[in-house]
Design a protein around this motif. Structure first.
Motif, short mmCIF file in Angstrom:
data_model
loop_
_atom_site.label_atom_id
_atom_site.label_comp_id
_atom_site.label_asym_id
_atom_site.label_seq_id
_atom_site.Cartn_x
_atom_site.Cartn_y
_atom_site.Cartn_z
N PHE A 102 0.86 -1.18 0.00
CA PHE A 102 0.00 0.00 0.00
C PHE A 102 0.90 1.24 0.00
CE2 PHE A 102 -4.03 -1.90 2.17
CZ PHE A 102 -4.12 -2.85 1.17
N ARG A 103 0.30 2.42 -0.14
CA ARG A 103 1.08 3.65 -0.11
C ARG A 103 1.72 3.84 1.26
NH1 ARG A 103 -2.88 8.13 -2.85
NH2 ARG A 103 -3.18 7.09 -4.86
N GLY A 104 2.84 4.56 1.25
CA GLY A 104 3.57 4.78 2.48
C GLY A 104 3.27 6.11 3.13
N ILE A 105 3.98 6.37 4.21
CA ILE A 105 3.86 7.59 5.00
C ILE A 105 5.24 8.24 5.05
CG2 ILE A 105 3.39 8.52 7.30
CD1 ILE A 105 1.59 6.04 7.72
N ASP A 106 5.30 9.54 4.76
CA ASP A 106 6.53 10.30 4.89
C ASP A 106 6.48 11.07 6.21
OD1 ASP A 106 6.83 9.43 2.27
OD2 ASP A 106 6.15 11.34 1.42
N ALA A 107 7.62 11.15 6.89
CA ALA A 107 7.67 11.88 8.15
C ALA A 107 9.07 12.43 8.36
CB ALA A 107 7.26 10.99 9.32
N ASP A 108 9.18 13.38 9.28
CA ASP A 108 10.48 13.98 9.59
C ASP A 108 11.31 13.10 10.51
OD1 ASP A 108 9.96 16.21 8.05
OD2 ASP A 108 9.10 17.35 9.71
N GLN A 109 10.67 12.15 11.21
CA GLN A 109 11.41 11.27 12.10
C GLN A 109 10.62 9.99 12.35
OE1 GLN A 109 11.29 12.33 16.46
NE2 GLN A 109 10.78 14.35 15.62
N PHE A 110 11.35 8.92 12.66
CA PHE A 110 10.75 7.64 13.00
C PHE A 110 11.61 6.96 14.06
CE2 PHE A 110 8.96 7.83 8.60
CZ PHE A 110 7.62 7.63 8.92
N GLU A 111 10.98 6.06 14.80
CA GLU A 111 11.70 5.23 15.74
C GLU A 111 12.35 4.06 15.00
OE1 GLU A 111 10.89 2.32 19.61
OE2 GLU A 111 9.27 3.56 18.81
N PHE A 125 18.87 -1.53 -6.99
CA PHE A 125 18.68 -0.15 -6.56
C PHE A 125 18.44 -0.16 -5.06
CE2 PHE A 125 16.82 3.91 -5.70
CZ PHE A 125 17.42 4.77 -6.60
N ALA A 126 19.23 0.61 -4.34
CA ALA A 126 19.19 0.74 -2.88
C ALA A 126 19.88 -0.46 -2.22
CB ALA A 126 17.78 0.93 -2.36
N GLU A 127 20.06 -0.35 -0.92
CA GLU A 127 20.83 -1.34 -0.18
C GLU A 127 20.02 -1.87 0.99
OE1 GLU A 127 24.77 -3.26 0.17
OE2 GLU A 127 23.78 -2.11 -1.42
N LEU A 128 19.96 -3.19 1.11
CA LEU A 128 19.30 -3.84 2.24
C LEU A 128 20.15 -3.66 3.49
CD1 LEU A 128 18.36 -7.00 0.23
CD2 LEU A 128 16.69 -5.38 1.17
N ALA A 129 19.50 -3.38 4.61
CA ALA A 129 20.25 -3.01 5.81
C ALA A 129 19.59 -3.56 7.07
CB ALA A 129 20.37 -1.48 5.91
N VAL A 130 20.40 -3.62 8.12
CA VAL A 130 19.93 -4.02 9.45
C VAL A 130 20.38 -2.97 10.45
CG1 VAL A 130 20.02 -6.48 8.89
CG2 VAL A 130 22.00 -5.38 9.95
N LEU A 131 19.73 -2.94 11.60
CA LEU A 131 20.11 -2.04 12.67
C LEU A 131 21.16 -2.72 13.54
CD1 LEU A 131 19.46 0.74 14.00
CD2 LEU A 131 17.88 -0.51 15.51
N GLU A 132 22.37 -2.20 13.54
CA GLU A 132 23.45 -2.77 14.34
C GLU A 132 23.47 -2.20 15.75
OE1 GLU A 132 26.64 -3.90 10.81
OE2 GLU A 132 27.11 -2.27 12.20
N GLU A 133 23.15 -0.92 15.90
CA GLU A 133 23.09 -0.27 17.21
C GLU A 133 22.00 0.79 17.17
OE1 GLU A 133 26.74 1.46 18.46
OE2 GLU A 133 27.85 -0.44 18.48
N GLY A 134 21.32 0.98 18.32
CA GLY A 134 20.37 2.08 18.40
C GLY A 134 18.92 1.68 18.52
N GLU A 135 18.65 0.50 19.07
CA GLU A 135 17.24 0.08 19.29
C GLU A 135 16.51 1.17 20.08
OE1 GLU A 135 13.86 -2.48 19.26
OE2 GLU A 135 15.80 -2.85 18.30
N GLY A 136 15.40 1.66 19.52
CA GLY A 136 14.60 2.69 20.18
C GLY A 136 15.05 4.11 19.90
N ALA A 137 16.18 4.30 19.21
CA ALA A 137 16.62 5.65 18.83
C ALA A 137 15.70 6.20 17.75
CB ALA A 137 18.06 5.62 18.34
#
Length: 276
Positions: free
Chosen positions: A16-25, A253-265
């Protein structure tokens, strides 16, 4: 030019369509509530724009912790937050335990998508975790919700600009970044240099970039109308410009990624980043 976060995008319902925002968790599962819901057919098979391009016309909105679906000409459809009927579905061969959002949401979806058969909206069952087929690439403990592969997708604005230059040279129309449904768009790298770096570090978080994202026919679909490009663009141009390392016929196109540090940031537009 400094390396910064240019834009941020969350896709609460897959396709479905996405949401744009200035910040996310940021979470281990991806941007909070990204690909947290999934549409399935009456046989329990997941639906995407590959099968049903009209899904691009369904907008999503987060009202606090609640999901709301919208389609022009239809009243908004709030999605219940409480647990529903348990079901089983599969996402690219991964067996997933899910709970159903209910008959009222199903009726709204069938009408909005102009389908006569059953369409259900589901989310992961409480406590269920979907593992990865490639733990050597994404990490033994990495799980996702309903994203195809990895929790995050990081795109580079310069790569889009290079692609659009090539499209215009072929007398094709340029395309917007939403064709690639990335979560994080960065600015300040050279075109396609996202494939040559290992990490992106921001204030309080670090993302590990693990592998190029092979693209599919969804890139050829207008993300507002659901109409497919008659000549398969930008897919055709992109696979000549930036092929996958393990599949020359597949565009990257683009790069698949994981969160290495910063859970909840929180990640914010304008964050300064450091690439390694």
């Amino acid at each position: 030019m400094p390396l910064t976060v240019r834009s941020l995008h969350c896709y609460p319902v897959k396709s479905f369509r996405g949401i744009d925002a200035d910040q996310f968790e940021l979470t281990a599962l991806g941007i909070a509530r990204d690909r947290a819901w999934l549409a399935i057919d009456g046989q329990g098979r997941f639906l995407s724009q590959r099968r049903l391009p009209a899904m691009a016309r369904i907008a999503t909105r987060l009202d606090g912790d609640d999901l709301v679906l919208e389609r022009a000409g239809e009243p908004p459809c709030p999605v219940p937050g409480e647990a529903g009927v348990s079901r089983i579905t599969e996402v690219w061969g991964d067996r997933c335990e899910v709970v159903d959002a209910g008959d009222e949401v199903a009726r709204w979806l069938a009408k909005a998508l102009e389908r006569d058969d059953d369409v259900r909206l589901v989310r992961m069952a409480p406590g269920f975790r979907r593992g990865q087929k490639r733990p050597e690439r994404y990490g033994e403990g990495t799980t996702t919700q309903f994203a195809d592969t990895a929790p995050y997708l990081v795109a580079n604005l310069a790569s889009l600009e290079r692609l659009n230059e090539a499209l215009v040279a072929r007398k094709a129309a340029p395309v917007p970044m939403n064709r690639f449904r990335a979560n994080i768009v960065v600015e300040g790298l050279e075109a396609f240099d996202e494939h040559a770096i290992a990490t992106l570090e921001g204030p309080g978080y670090r993302l590990g970039l693990r592998y190029p994202r092979e693209r599919c026919v969804i890139t050829t679909m207008d993300q507002h109308t659901g109409q497919k490009h008659p000549h398969g663009e930008p897919f055709e141009t992109l696979r000549g410009l930036n092929p996958m390392p393990d599949n020359p016929r597949g565009p990257a196109f683009a790069e698949l990624a994981v969160l290495e540090e910063g859970e909840g940031a929180r990640i914010r537009v304008g964050d300064r980043l450091r690439a390694t």
